[in-house]
Enzyme design. Structure first.
Site, PDB file in Angstrom:
ATOM      1  N   ARG A  16      38.115  39.517  41.666  1.00 14.69           N
ATOM      2  CA  ARG A  16      39.355  39.952  42.293  1.00 14.69           C
ATOM      3  C   ARG A  16      40.476  40.086  41.264  1.00 14.69           C
ATOM      4  NH1 ARG A  16      44.774  39.084  42.842  1.00 14.69           N
ATOM      5  NH2 ARG A  16      44.428  36.828  42.806  1.00 14.69           N
ATOM      6  N   ASP A  17      41.019  38.973  40.820  1.00 16.95           N
ATOM      7  CA  ASP A  17      42.141  39.020  39.892  1.00 16.95           C
ATOM      8  C   ASP A  17      41.738  39.652  38.565  1.00 16.95           C
ATOM      9  OD1 ASP A  17      44.755  38.608  39.155  1.00 16.95           O
ATOM     10  OD2 ASP A  17      44.448  36.551  38.495  1.00 16.95           O
ATOM     11  N   HIS A 210      46.703  28.020  37.422  1.00 17.81           N
ATOM     12  CA  HIS A 210      46.301  29.413  37.188  1.00 17.81           C
ATOM     13  C   HIS A 210      47.095  29.886  35.982  1.00 17.81           C
ATOM     14  CE1 HIS A 210      45.107  33.558  38.606  1.00 17.81           C
ATOM     15  NE2 HIS A 210      46.135  33.861  37.829  1.00 17.81           N
ATOM     16  N   HIS A 212      47.522  32.469  32.627  1.00 15.68           N
ATOM     17  CA  HIS A 212      47.186  33.676  31.886  1.00 15.68           C
ATOM     18  C   HIS A 212      47.371  33.418  30.394  1.00 15.68           C
ATOM     19  CE1 HIS A 212      47.074  37.017  35.088  1.00 15.68           C
ATOM     20  NE2 HIS A 212      47.013  35.859  35.721  1.00 15.68           N
ATOM     21  N   CYS A 243      48.126  41.509  36.713  1.00 13.65           N
ATOM     22  CA  CYS A 243      48.734  41.832  38.005  1.00 13.65           C
ATOM     23  C   CYS A 243      49.314  43.237  37.962  1.00 13.65           C
ATOM     24  CB  CYS A 243      49.833  40.818  38.333  1.00 13.65           C
ATOM     25  SG  CYS A 243      50.736  41.192  39.844  1.00 13.65           S
ATOM     26  N   ASN A 252      43.924  36.862  32.014  1.00 18.30           N
ATOM     27  CA  ASN A 252      43.501  35.601  32.615  1.00 18.30           C
ATOM     28  C   ASN A 252      42.757  34.792  31.563  1.00 18.30           C
ATOM     29  OD1 ASN A 252      44.046  35.391  35.563  1.00 18.30           O
ATOM     30  ND2 ASN A 252      43.002  37.363  35.616  1.00 18.30           N
TER      31      ASN A 252
END
Length: 307
Positions: A16-17, A210, A212, A243, A252
């Protein structure tokens, strides 16, 4: 090292991300092979898709089709991102998700661009979805995005993050996530924000990070979070991700890099580094470029004996 738990959980977000910001279309079959490879490598909690407007995030337009074909694995826990109640209804109707991932932005400027919501509107939306998910037997996590810095407003006041965390604790989702969405955090800041949130909400919610790696600080930030008592982290194989609504929000942190860190520190983490490395290289071939993760290029240590 003081404060570090004995076991770490990685939440794999590459389907997903990781893929949402790719300019090259990634078909459903390739995504399913990625998920199968991640399962083979020992990843069990995987964010597989998002139920958002396909016109804004076209890489996620196949959310329902993907869910229909997800591998059946007895230990897999699949999650999907939802930004509003319409998205939640789609996720619930898929019948294949164990968890929904929700978002509240720590700045109104970012929230308006990311999901068309102010902080206040985001909190109202998460409250409704958390209640619905609880009634439906679906777990929920809520991420505070741009918690360490916003591309439009700059520095984020820690007190604002703490206030959002307190409001979320009252809603009682299953987990709270602090996100360095654009990769600007440094270890001292990570330690301070986690401590401030914990001081306000105690242990009301399990917390995860989370991070990056946009500015090459993600691994250091994870060590700081580990020292602050956080033992759950999002990561993306190969380091893919970004994003669509955050300028230059690339990178990420790579799953294999985090796994290497934790295993070399003696922390329990049941993943196969070689298979993660193989998957990172395979994904790079599918995307037609070299991925930013480091371990898939350098290899593990000690090196495996030949033969």
């Amino acid at each position: 090292m003081n404060g570090i738990a004995g076991a770490v959980e990685l939440i794999e977000v590459s389907p997903r991300d990781g893929l949402q910001n790719e300019s090259v279309p990634v078909d459903t079959t390739t995504k399913l092979e990625l998920i199968a490879r991640l399962l083979d490598a020992g990843q069990r909690r995987i964010e597989v898709t998002s139920f958002v407007n396909p016109n804004k995030v076209p890489q996620m337009a196949d959310a329902e089709a993907l869910c229909e074909r997800l591998p059946h694995h007895p230990d897999a826990r699949y999650a999907g991102l939802v930004l509003n109640q319409r998205g939640y209804r789609r996720a619930r109707a898929s019948g294949r998700l164990h968890e929904v991932c929700l978002v509240v932005c720590a700045s109104d400027s970012f929230g308006q661009r990311n999901q068309g919501q102010t902080i206040e509107q985001g909190l109202a939306e998460t409250a409704a979805i958390v209640r619905a998910a609880r009634a439906d037997g679906i777990a929920s996590s809520v991420t505070i995005t741009v918690a360490f810095g916003c591309p439009f407003e700059g520095e984020i006041d820690t007190a604002r993050v703490v206030g959002i965390a307190q409001a979320l604790a009252e809603q009682q989702p299953d987990e709270l996530v602090l996100a360095d969405t654009i990769g600007v955090a440094v270890p001292s800041q990570v330690s301070a924000v986690i401590a401030a949130v914990r001081e306000r909400i105690g242990n009301a919610l399990p917390m995860r990070g989370h991070f990056h790696n946009t500015r090459n600080t993600a691994i250091a930030n994870i060590v700081a979070a580990l020292q602050a008592g956080v033992s759950r982290f999002d990561a993306s194989v190969g380091g893919v991700g970004g994003c669509p609504f955050a300028p230059a929000a690339t990178g990420n942190v790579a799953s294999e890099d985090v796994a290497y860190l934790c295993q070399r520190m003696g922390l329990a983490l049941s993943v196969d580094l070689e298979r993660l490395n193989d998957t990172a290289r395979w994904l790079g071939e599918r995307l037609g470029r070299s991925l930013p993760g480091m371990l898939s290029r350098a290899g593990g240590f000690p090196p495996r004996a030949a033969g």
